[in-house]
Design a protein around this motif. Structure first.
Motif, PDB file in Angstrom:
ATOM      1  N   THR A  38      27.136  34.440  25.228  1.00 21.93           N
ATOM      2  CA  THR A  38      26.571  33.401  24.357  1.00 21.93           C
ATOM      3  C   THR A  38      27.163  32.040  24.734  1.00 21.93           C
ATOM      4  N   LYS A  39      26.616  30.981  24.173  1.00 24.73           N
ATOM      5  CA  LYS A  39      27.140  29.633  24.415  1.00 24.73           C
ATOM      6  C   LYS A  39      28.585  29.514  23.950  1.00 24.73           C
ATOM      7  N   GLU A  40      28.945  30.333  22.966  1.00 24.04           N
ATOM      8  CA  GLU A  40      30.313  30.319  22.436  1.00 24.04           C
ATOM      9  C   GLU A  40      31.267  31.163  23.274  1.00 24.04           C
ATOM     10  N   GLY A  41      30.751  31.808  24.314  1.00 25.31           N
ATOM     11  CA  GLY A  41      31.595  32.613  25.197  1.00 25.31           C
ATOM     12  C   GLY A  41      31.765  34.054  24.770  1.00 25.31           C
ATOM     13  N   LYS A  42      31.000  34.505  23.802  1.00 25.89           N
ATOM     14  CA  LYS A  42      31.105  35.890  23.325  1.00 25.89           C
ATOM     15  C   LYS A  42      30.153  36.781  24.133  1.00 25.89           C
ATOM     16  N   TRP A  43      30.615  37.963  24.491  1.00 25.19           N
ATOM     17  CA  TRP A  43      29.816  38.910  25.265  1.00 25.19           C
ATOM     18  C   TRP A  43      29.089  39.883  24.343  1.00 25.19           C
ATOM     19  N   PHE A  44      27.871  40.259  24.737  1.00 22.46           N
ATOM     20  CA  PHE A  44      27.119  41.253  23.977  1.00 22.46           C
ATOM     21  C   PHE A  44      26.239  42.058  24.935  1.00 22.46           C
ATOM     22  N   PHE A  77      30.952  48.599  27.614  1.00 28.11           N
ATOM     23  CA  PHE A  77      32.139  47.776  27.825  1.00 28.11           C
ATOM     24  C   PHE A  77      33.256  48.561  28.517  1.00 28.11           C
ATOM     25  N   TYR A  78      33.350  49.855  28.277  1.00 28.85           N
ATOM     26  CA  TYR A  78      34.322  50.687  28.982  1.00 28.85           C
ATOM     27  C   TYR A  78      33.966  50.747  30.472  1.00 28.85           C
ATOM     28  N   ALA A  79      32.679  50.952  30.785  1.00 30.13           N
ATOM     29  CA  ALA A  79      32.240  50.999  32.189  1.00 30.13           C
ATOM     30  C   ALA A  79      32.474  49.650  32.868  1.00 30.13           C
ATOM     31  N   LEU A  80      32.242  48.563  32.146  1.00 31.30           N
ATOM     32  CA  LEU A  80      32.470  47.234  32.704  1.00 31.30           C
ATOM     33  C   LEU A  80      33.959  47.002  32.965  1.00 31.30           C
ATOM     34  N   LYS A  81      34.796  47.421  32.043  1.00 34.40           N
ATOM     35  CA  LYS A  81      36.244  47.286  32.224  1.00 34.40           C
ATOM     36  C   LYS A  81      36.689  48.059  33.464  1.00 34.40           C
ATOM     37  N   ARG A  82      36.187  49.284  33.621  1.00 31.18           N
ATOM     38  CA  ARG A  82      36.504  50.098  34.800  1.00 31.18           C
ATOM     39  C   ARG A  82      36.081  49.379  36.079  1.00 31.18           C
ATOM     40  N   GLU A  83      34.883  48.822  36.062  1.00 30.18           N
ATOM     41  CA  GLU A  83      34.347  48.122  37.237  1.00 30.18           C
ATOM     42  C   GLU A  83      35.186  46.887  37.570  1.00 30.18           C
ATOM     43  N   MET A  84      35.579  46.144  36.550  1.00 25.91           N
ATOM     44  CA  MET A  84      36.340  44.916  36.784  1.00 25.91           C
ATOM     45  C   MET A  84      37.767  45.205  37.243  1.00 25.91           C
ATOM     46  N   THR A  85      38.396  46.225  36.715  1.00 29.44           N
ATOM     47  CA  THR A  85      39.793  46.504  37.081  1.00 29.44           C
ATOM     48  C   THR A  85      39.917  47.173  38.437  1.00 29.44           C
ATOM     49  N   LYS A  86      38.862  47.822  38.920  1.00 18.88           N
ATOM     50  CA  LYS A  86      39.008  48.457  40.229  1.00 18.88           C
ATOM     51  C   LYS A  86      39.087  47.424  41.339  1.00 18.88           C
ATOM     52  N   GLU A  87      38.679  46.190  41.088  1.00 21.09           N
ATOM     53  CA  GLU A  87      38.844  45.107  42.057  1.00 21.09           C
ATOM     54  C   GLU A  87      40.279  44.572  42.025  1.00 21.09           C
ATOM     55  N   VAL A  88      40.966  44.771  40.909  1.00 16.27           N
ATOM     56  CA  VAL A  88      42.300  44.208  40.741  1.00 16.27           C
ATOM     57  C   VAL A  88      43.380  45.181  41.196  1.00 16.27           C
ATOM     58  N   PHE A  89      43.259  46.441  40.818  1.00 11.82           N
ATOM     59  CA  PHE A  89      44.291  47.434  41.095  1.00 11.82           C
ATOM     60  C   PHE A  89      43.817  48.368  42.209  1.00 11.82           C
ATOM     61  N   LEU A  90      43.889  47.883  43.436  1.00 10.79           N
ATOM     62  CA  LEU A  90      43.450  48.686  44.574  1.00 10.79           C
ATOM     63  C   LEU A  90      44.567  49.647  44.995  1.00 10.79           C
ATOM     64  N   PRO A  91      44.200  50.863  45.360  1.00 12.28           N
ATOM     65  CA  PRO A  91      45.218  51.801  45.822  1.00 12.28           C
ATOM     66  C   PRO A  91      45.743  51.407  47.202  1.00 12.28           C
ATOM     67  N   GLU A  92      46.934  51.864  47.507  1.00 12.73           N
ATOM     68  CA  GLU A  92      47.519  51.611  48.823  1.00 12.73           C
ATOM     69  C   GLU A  92      46.852  52.504  49.867  1.00 12.73           C
ATOM     70  N   ILE A  93      46.758  51.992  51.075  1.00 19.93           N
ATOM     71  CA  ILE A  93      46.348  52.821  52.211  1.00 19.93           C
ATOM     72  C   ILE A  93      47.637  53.519  52.638  1.00 19.93           C
ATOM     73  N   GLU A  94      47.710  54.815  52.400  1.00 16.00           N
ATOM     74  CA  GLU A  94      48.947  55.554  52.582  1.00 16.00           C
ATOM     75  C   GLU A  94      49.312  55.770  54.047  1.00 16.00           C
ATOM     76  N   LYS A  95      48.299  55.973  54.880  1.00 15.54           N
ATOM     77  CA  LYS A  95      48.557  56.255  56.289  1.00 15.54           C
ATOM     78  C   LYS A  95      47.370  55.779  57.111  1.00 15.54           C
ATOM     79  N   VAL A  96      47.661  55.216  58.289  1.00 16.33           N
ATOM     80  CA  VAL A  96      46.614  54.793  59.217  1.00 16.33           C
ATOM     81  C   VAL A  96      47.018  55.265  60.609  1.00 16.33           C
ATOM     82  N   ARG A  97      46.111  55.971  61.265  1.00 18.36           N
ATOM     83  CA  ARG A  97      46.319  56.384  62.668  1.00 18.36           C
ATOM     84  C   ARG A  97      45.151  55.842  63.477  1.00 18.36           C
TER      85      ARG A  97
END
Length: 186
Positions: A38-44, A77-97
């Motif tokens: 919304t114009k007030e910044g509220k999500w729906f 909103f739960y699915a959106l939260k999951r989508e948004m946080t997966k860009e922030v908390f990326l897993p480490e690449i444990e091994k590369v050969r």
């Protein structure tokens, strides 16, 4: 009445649209939704609408009771939260050969294997493209089309995999050069 609700959302770059996606109710009805601001910044959550002949918009799909509306909002909103946080908390690449290939006439420069989130993924390829080196995920061919077997689900994850493989490729090339230099000095 209790319903099973699943939502899948993607972040949007459109004006006034935070995200878009789909909702499935009881594994039998699927429809599109948007998260708008919304114009007030509220999500729906915005349900499917169409423009009538008089120019007004009318709902095409909407919850028939307050509880269902709340349950759909919660799932979206739960699915959106999951989508948004997966860009922030990326897993480490444990091994590369990386195995560099010695064929100078080929655009394929190396083969790679990575381990990420406990999964080992073989068959990544370092290739020379028009804009330089890039990493292709393992693929299989169906008819005339190639399909990735496994891939990062976000742009940031794809970039992280690519950076890790290319860094290891450079390291492998430098080690080969050092080895040749050491053998030539003897």
């Amino acid at each position: 009445m209790s319903y099973e609700i699943k939502a899948e959302m993607k972040v949007s770059d459109r004006e006034n649209e935070v995200a878009y996606g789909t909702v499935i109710v009881d594994n039998c009805i699927k429809f599109s939704v948007q998260v708008r601001e919304t114009k007030e910044g509220k999500w729906f959550v915005s349900f499917p609408r169409k423009q009538g002949s008089n120019g007004d918009y009318e709902d095409v799909v909407y919850p028939s009771d307050k509880q269902l509306r709340e349950d759909i909002d919660t799932a979206v909103f739960y699915a959106l939260k999951r989508e948004m946080t997966k860009e922030v908390f990326l897993p480490e690449i444990e091994k590369v050969r990386v195995t560099a290939l010695e064929r100078s006439d080929s655009k394929t420069k190396a083969l790679a294997t990575i381990t990420v989130t406990g999964l080992t993924i073989k068959g990544l390829v370092v290739r020379e493209g028009e804009k330089g080196l890039f990493v292709a995920m393992p693929q299989f061919k169906t008819g005339e089309e190639y399909r990735d077997v496994a891939y990062g689900t976000t742009k940031n994850m794809k970039e992280k995999i690519s950076e890790a493989v290319l860094k290891e490729y450079d390291k492998t090339l430098n080690q080969k050069k050092e080895k040749k230099k050491d053998n030539g000095a003897r």
